[in-house]
Motif scaffolding. Structure first.
Motif, PDB file in Angstrom:
ATOM      1  N   ALA A  64       0.988  -1.205  -0.088  1.00  0.00           N
ATOM      2  CA  ALA A  64       0.031  -0.269   0.047  1.00  0.00           C
ATOM      3  C   ALA A  64       0.796   1.329   0.011  1.00  0.00           C
ATOM      4  N   THR A  65       1.949   1.126   0.218  1.00  0.00           N
ATOM      5  CA  THR A  65       3.052   2.572   0.297  1.00  0.00           C
ATOM      6  C   THR A  65       4.348   2.282  -0.494  1.00  0.00           C
ATOM      7  N   PRO A  66       4.939   3.261  -0.709  1.00  0.00           N
ATOM      8  CA  PRO A  66       5.991   3.144  -1.571  1.00  0.00           C
ATOM      9  C   PRO A  66       7.020   2.485  -0.898  1.00  0.00           C
ATOM     10  N   PHE A 133       8.817   6.991  -5.957  1.00  0.00           N
ATOM     11  CA  PHE A 133       8.481   6.970  -4.616  1.00  0.00           C
ATOM     12  C   PHE A 133       7.576   7.961  -4.500  1.00  0.00           C
ATOM     13  N   ARG A 134       7.309   9.256  -5.075  1.00  0.00           N
ATOM     14  CA  ARG A 134       6.424  10.223  -5.029  1.00  0.00           C
ATOM     15  C   ARG A 134       5.045   9.573  -5.708  1.00  0.00           C
ATOM     16  N   GLN A 135       5.087   8.742  -6.506  1.00  0.00           N
ATOM     17  CA  GLN A 135       3.905   8.233  -7.211  1.00  0.00           C
ATOM     18  C   GLN A 135       3.496   6.910  -6.381  1.00  0.00           C
ATOM     19  N   ASN A 136       3.939   6.663  -5.308  1.00  0.00           N
ATOM     20  CA  ASN A 136       3.610   5.647  -4.447  1.00  0.00           C
ATOM     21  C   ASN A 136       3.861   4.243  -5.156  1.00  0.00           C
ATOM     22  N   GLN A 137       5.066   4.079  -5.792  1.00  0.00           N
ATOM     23  CA  GLN A 137       5.371   3.000  -6.611  1.00  0.00           C
ATOM     24  C   GLN A 137       6.601   2.375  -5.750  1.00  0.00           C
ATOM     25  N   VAL A 169      11.272   6.402   3.113  1.00  0.00           N
ATOM     26  CA  VAL A 169      10.687   5.274   2.243  1.00  0.00           C
ATOM     27  C   VAL A 169      11.185   3.936   3.126  1.00  0.00           C
TER      28      VAL A 169
END
Length: 244
Positions: A64-66, A133-137, A169
């Motif tokens: 659910a998170t980067p 990471f900013r895109q939750n990838q 992260v």
């Protein structure tokens, strides 16, 4: 080994890869990121099926998170093993981009390529990782920098751990254990002077390839930032070595 098994699987694999290229060209441009991630997972599972590889997943994967996934590195299959569970943009050496067909696929799926030997390579890759990471990838990293026989793990390079530390992260180590039947085996490890075709012959011509993909305990970003990238890389390496 079976020549017929190899020919059948290779033919099926070519068709599946062709479908993947069509998806990249005709479907991906019209999908949001969530749709792309779903297609990557589905296609990666199909590739493993046509290669005759069974994967057993163990542990809880961060979904659910980067996250920065760090893993030992055994085969070109490793990317697809993780992508079948969570779509992941891997950091990979630039030579992979030049692989016939497979290079196009991993590039289209969002792989971050690192130009080894260039002074600005780490900075350039770090910027791309931050954007993901900013895109939750999820981003995947093979910190050994090369493949091994799958029975041991080499020293980890710590430089790209810094990006996860500086962006807050979490890091999740995972371990890949390859089996030939019920025995641990380096048979399909992509090591030495093998070509991709030679390695595919070893993989596709015989049955019984099984992989255990175990997701280990998450290394939380607050702890990682406090202890620094070198100690964090060593902690991840030790956890993977113990699990291997």
């Amino acid at each position: 080994m079976s020549v017929w098994r190899f020919v059948w699987r290779l033919s099926a694999l070519f068709l599946w890869v062709g479908l993947g290229l069509l998806l990249l060209a005709l479907v991906f441009p019209f999908l949001q990121q969530a749709g792309r991630n779903q297609q990557v997972r589905w296609w990666s599972r199909g590739l493993l099926h046509w290669c005759g590889v069974r994967v057993d997943y163990i542990g809880q994967v961060v979904t659910a998170t980067p996250v920065l996934f760090v893993s030992n590195h055994v085969s070109w299959l490793d990317i697809f093993i993780l992508n079948a569970q969570r779509a992941t943009a891997f950091v990979a050496k630039s030579e992979i981009r030049r692989w016939p067909v497979l290079g196009w696929l991993v590039a289209g799926a969002g792989t971050v390529f690192i130009e080894r030997g260039q002074r600005q390579a780490i900075k350039h890759v770090s910027e791309q990782m931050q954007a993901l990471f900013r895109q939750n990838q999820a981003v995947g990293l093979f910190p050994e920098g090369t493949t091994s026989d799958g029975l041991a793990v080499g020293s980890f390079h710590a430089s790209l751990f810094e990006t996860a530390l500086s962006t807050g992260v979490d890091i999740q180590p995972l371990v890949l254990r390859f089996y030939d039947g019920e025995q641990r085996s380096p048979r399909v490890a992509f090591v030495g002077e093998q070509s991709l075709l030679q390695n595919m012959w070893l993989l596709l011509s015989r049955p019984g390839v099984r992989v255990e993909c175990e997701f280990l305990a998450v290394l939380p970003h607050a702890q990682n930032r406090q202890q620094g990238r070198v100690e964090t890389a060593l902690q991840a390496q030790t956890a993977i070595q113990k699990a291997l």
